[in-house]
Design an enzyme around this catalytic site. Structure first.
Site, PDB file in Angstrom:
ATOM      1  N   HIS A  91      -6.394 -35.004  -0.663  1.00  0.00           N
ATOM      2  CA  HIS A  91      -7.443 -34.138  -1.684  1.00  0.00           C
ATOM      3  C   HIS A  91      -8.573 -35.005  -1.621  1.00  0.00           C
ATOM      4  O   HIS A  91      -8.482 -36.204  -1.783  1.00  0.00           O
ATOM      5  CB  HIS A  91      -6.883 -33.634  -2.983  1.00  0.00           C
ATOM      6  N   ASP A  93     -11.080 -34.059  -4.139  1.00  0.00           N
ATOM      7  CA  ASP A  93     -11.710 -34.125  -5.547  1.00  0.00           C
ATOM      8  C   ASP A  93     -11.116 -35.232  -6.412  1.00  0.00           C
ATOM      9  O   ASP A  93      -9.864 -35.638  -5.953  1.00  0.00           O
ATOM     10  CB  ASP A  93     -11.373 -32.682  -6.308  1.00  0.00           C
ATOM     11  N   ASP A 124      -7.396 -42.661  -4.930  1.00  0.00           N
ATOM     12  CA  ASP A 124      -6.963 -41.193  -5.432  1.00  0.00           C
ATOM     13  C   ASP A 124      -8.023 -40.197  -5.360  1.00  0.00           C
ATOM     14  O   ASP A 124      -8.525 -40.050  -6.223  1.00  0.00           O
ATOM     15  CB  ASP A 124      -6.219 -41.247  -6.690  1.00  0.00           C
ATOM     16  N   GLU A 155      -7.145 -30.612  -6.680  1.00  0.00           N
ATOM     17  CA  GLU A 155      -6.038 -31.085  -7.171  1.00  0.00           C
ATOM     18  C   GLU A 155      -5.893 -31.631  -8.584  1.00  0.00           C
ATOM     19  O   GLU A 155      -4.926 -31.332  -9.497  1.00  0.00           O
ATOM     20  CB  GLU A 155      -5.413 -32.156  -5.982  1.00  0.00           C
ATOM     21  N   GLU A 156      -6.851 -32.507  -8.907  1.00  0.00           N
ATOM     22  CA  GLU A 156      -6.817 -33.041 -10.080  1.00  0.00           C
ATOM     23  C   GLU A 156      -7.227 -32.126 -11.271  1.00  0.00           C
ATOM     24  O   GLU A 156      -6.682 -32.485 -12.211  1.00  0.00           O
ATOM     25  CB  GLU A 156      -8.077 -34.014 -10.239  1.00  0.00           C
ATOM     26  N   HIS A 421      -6.720 -42.435 -12.033  1.00  0.00           N
ATOM     27  CA  HIS A 421      -7.095 -41.722 -13.335  1.00  0.00           C
ATOM     28  C   HIS A 421      -7.498 -42.445 -14.274  1.00  0.00           C
ATOM     29  O   HIS A 421      -7.922 -42.026 -15.589  1.00  0.00           O
ATOM     30  CB  HIS A 421      -5.841 -40.784 -13.788  1.00  0.00           C
TER      31      HIS A 421
END
Length: 447
Positions: A91, A93, A124, A155-156, A421
């Site tokens: 992903h 994003d 990520d 996705e996030e 994150h």
């Protein structure tokens, strides 16, 4: 057929380009939330990813709008007759930066420091995008098998755009094996398959007690404070040891696989000296086998600028992670029942369901798994291991339901020191190199 030594040399020679690509990707502010960042950041990233995969050898590449408005990059190059097809997932994003002042390097500039590459999305999941590209460049452009790629754009945010798209267009991503590159190794240099994923339930709570703010000197005491009510309510979700305590939800499961040493976890998690690791089980029990409730955010007055006033209302966003064996719908029901039973002072409580995701268990056997395991052992020069994952990837269950014969494997470059994150996200470039080599070996040998 290209030899292992040739592939190793090719991947090594491509690492300079990988760094350049990752620098470009990190520079795109691709947070898929228009309330926080302009949509142009995601649009630019999607187009760059599409162009890069097309240049790497895929012949059918396009941007596909999904039901949540995000664009998925989907590409395909059929293989020779009779060969299998592998789907590569990633992903583009990223999570919001959570405050520039918490970063030691510029958020949107790939920066090398102490041998690691820093920047939001470096691991990520833009590091995994670069891993896919490096592997394809090493074996292409004449691929020995069919290759498909999908890069998700939201996705996030957990809004489920690609999940709904897959169900509506199953033919586009059908494959014999699916590499979900949104996980990582147990530690740098330790080749690891992720076997289990926790599911999740996200809710937003609103507590209301007063028609408006009231002076704390004139009314404080008998007047119900919404913020105090919220604090008291949230405190019922954990016991004094840190165990998640939702009425009716099992919280004593055991992890039977490899154990995560306490000292390693303390270091990886950045736990301060003297602060306890929480919970009544092992780290592996707490992280991979038991439910975990986290307060993701609250709407409260900031310390600077706050006044002597009783708060009439407040909100909190909760994230409940649930292990395999627990149904999200049932977990949501138990969570809402618990919250309504424990809200103090008959305060008004509104519970908004934000999202749900199923836990997932990957298969441990099959020809693709065997080939990928051998490829990872060859690339890293040591045996593979397995672990659980505290995170959730709801798409895995959609893949499993839509393509029941496909072998789904979870892997990637996101080992614990990446701090995904969180501020100061980074990637170890050796993980990109080793995982790209493993992927190239797998794509060259899987039949």
């Amino acid at each position: 057929m290209t030899t292992e030594a040739e592939l190793r040399s090719k991947v090594s020679g491509l690492m300079g380009r990988a760094k350049q690509d990752l620098a470009q990707l990190v520079s795109f502010k691709s947070v898929a939330d228009p309330r926080q960042f302009p949509p142009e950041g995601c649009e630019q990233t999607a187009q760059w990813v599409a162009d890069a995969f097309a240049a790497a050898g895929l012949t059918e590449v396009g941007l596909h709008e999904t039901p949540d408005g995000s664009k998925a990059v989907i590409g395909h190059k059929p293989g020779p007759a009779g060969t299998p097809t592998v789907l590569l997932y990633c992903h583009y994003d990223v999570q919001p930066p959570l405050g520039d002042d918490a970063w030691h390097t510029p958020v949107w500039t790939l920066t090398e420091k102490n041998g690691r590459w820093y920047g939001r999305g470096a691991a990520d999941c833009k590091g995994n995008i670069v891993t896919h590209l490096t592997a394809l460049r090493a074996i292409g452009p004449d691929f020995p098998i069919g290759i498909k790629v999908v890069a998700e754009g939201s996705e996030e945010q957990g809004t489920g755009g690609l999940e709904k798209f897959v169900v509506a267009h199953p033919e586009l991503l059908a494959a014999d094996a699916i590499l979900v590159a949104d996980c990582g190794n147990f530690a740098v240099g330790v080749p690891t398959f992720t076997q289990t994923l926790r599911g999740m339930v996200n809710v937003v709570l609103t507590v209301k007690t007063l028609a408006g703010p009231m002076h704390s000197g004139m009314f404080g005491g008998p007047a119900p404070d919404a913020l105090a009510a919220m604090i008291q309510l949230l405190s019922t979700l954990r016991d004094e040891h840190g165990n998640t305590t939702i009425d009716g939800l099992t919280n004593d499961q055991k992890w039977t696989g490899a154990q995560y040493p306490d000292a390693d976890f303390r270091s990886d998690a950045g736990i301060l000296d003297g602060v306890d690791v929480v919970g009544g089980g092992t780290v592996s029990d707490m992280l991979w086998s038991r439910p975990a409730l986290t307060v993701l955010g609250m709407d409260v007055p900031a310390v600077v600028g706050s006044s002597a006033a009783i708060q009439p209302s407040t909100r909190a966003r909760l994230n409940l992670r649930i292990p395999p064996g627990t149904e999200p719908k049932r977990a949501y029901e138990l969570l809402t029942e618990h919250l309504r039973a424990h809200v103090p002072w008959n305060a008004q409580l509104d519970i908004e369901l934000e999202s749900m995701g199923e836990p997932f268990v990957a298969a441990e056997h099959g020809p693709a798994r065997a080939a990928m395991g051998q490829a990872m052992e060859t690339a890293y020069g040591r045996p593979i291991t397995t672990e659980g994952q505290g995170g959730s990837i709801p798409l895995c269950n959609v893949f499993a339901d839509t393509y029941p014969k496909a072998e789904i494997m979870l892997l990637g470059v996101e080992e614990p020191k990446c701090l995904i994150h969180a501020p100061n996200e980074s990637v170890d470039p050796s993980e990109i190199e080793h995982m790209a080599l493993a992927e190239a070996l797998f794509l060259s040998t899987y039949r």
